[in-house]
Design a protein around this motif. Structure first.
Motif, PDB file in Angstrom:
ATOM      1  N   ILE A 116       0.862  -1.172   0.000  1.00 22.75           N
ATOM      2  CA  ILE A 116       0.000   0.000   0.000  1.00 22.75           C
ATOM      3  C   ILE A 116       0.902   1.228   0.000  1.00 22.75           C
ATOM      4  CG2 ILE A 116      -0.196   0.082   2.519  1.00 22.75           C
ATOM      5  CD1 ILE A 116      -3.129   1.008   2.097  1.00 22.75           C
ATOM      6  N   ASN A 134      -4.896   8.334   2.910  1.00 19.17           N
ATOM      7  CA  ASN A 134      -5.224   6.943   3.233  1.00 19.17           C
ATOM      8  C   ASN A 134      -4.589   6.459   4.542  1.00 19.17           C
ATOM      9  OD1 ASN A 134      -2.559   6.542   2.486  1.00 19.17           O
ATOM     10  ND2 ASN A 134      -2.988   4.775   1.201  1.00 19.17           N
ATOM     11  N   GLU A 178      -5.845   5.856   7.447  1.00 13.29           N
ATOM     12  CA  GLU A 178      -6.616   4.805   8.116  1.00 13.29           C
ATOM     13  C   GLU A 178      -6.397   3.457   7.423  1.00 13.29           C
ATOM     14  OE1 GLU A 178      -8.923   3.270  11.130  1.00 13.29           O
ATOM     15  OE2 GLU A 178      -8.082   5.274  10.943  1.00 13.29           O
ATOM     16  N   GLU A 179      -6.361   3.449   6.111  1.00 12.95           N
ATOM     17  CA  GLU A 179      -6.095   2.212   5.359  1.00 12.95           C
ATOM     18  C   GLU A 179      -4.703   1.666   5.687  1.00 12.95           C
ATOM     19  OE1 GLU A 179      -7.256   2.063   1.057  1.00 12.95           O
ATOM     20  OE2 GLU A 179      -7.741   4.169   1.497  1.00 12.95           O
ATOM     21  N   ASN A 204      -4.731   0.084   9.111  1.00  7.99           N
ATOM     22  CA  ASN A 204      -5.378  -1.231   9.063  1.00  7.99           C
ATOM     23  C   ASN A 204      -4.502  -2.257   8.346  1.00  7.99           C
ATOM     24  OD1 ASN A 204      -7.643  -0.307  10.427  1.00  7.99           O
ATOM     25  ND2 ASN A 204      -8.696   0.249   8.552  1.00  7.99           N
ATOM     26  N   PHE A 205      -3.860  -1.850   7.267  1.00  5.13           N
ATOM     27  CA  PHE A 205      -2.988  -2.745   6.497  1.00  5.13           C
ATOM     28  C   PHE A 205      -1.866  -3.289   7.374  1.00  5.13           C
ATOM     29  CE2 PHE A 205       0.747  -3.382   3.747  1.00  5.13           C
ATOM     30  CZ  PHE A 205       0.237  -4.275   2.823  1.00  5.13           C
TER      31      PHE A 205
END
Length: 71
Positions: A13, A19, A21-22, A25-26
């Motif tokens: 990512i 991004n 938050e992504e 989480n990743f």
């Protein structure tokens, strides 16, 4: 004889302002400051290897090493 190593597929990512938050989480992080302590900058990629190891790769290096295989 010469041989070329077959690179395994990895998950990745790109670290961007929009991004966060992504990315959290990743990486399964409760505190994303962990990445900042590793010297990550916006546009770097976070690569998750098959063994779960996380590596930070500059955008330039990522584009030389990896190619997209699926969305």
């Amino acid at each position: 004889m010469r041989f070329r190593r077959k690179p395994p597929e990895v998950e990745a990512i790109q670290y961007l302002p929009e991004n966060l938050e992504e990315v959290r989480n990743f990486c399964a992080l409760k505190d994303p400051s962990f990445l900042i302590n590793l010297g990550i900058i916006f546009s770097d990629f976070i690569v998750k290897h098959n063994d779960g190891q996380i590596e930070i790769v500059s955008k330039e290096m990522f584009e030389k090493i990896y190619e997209k295989t699926q969305p």
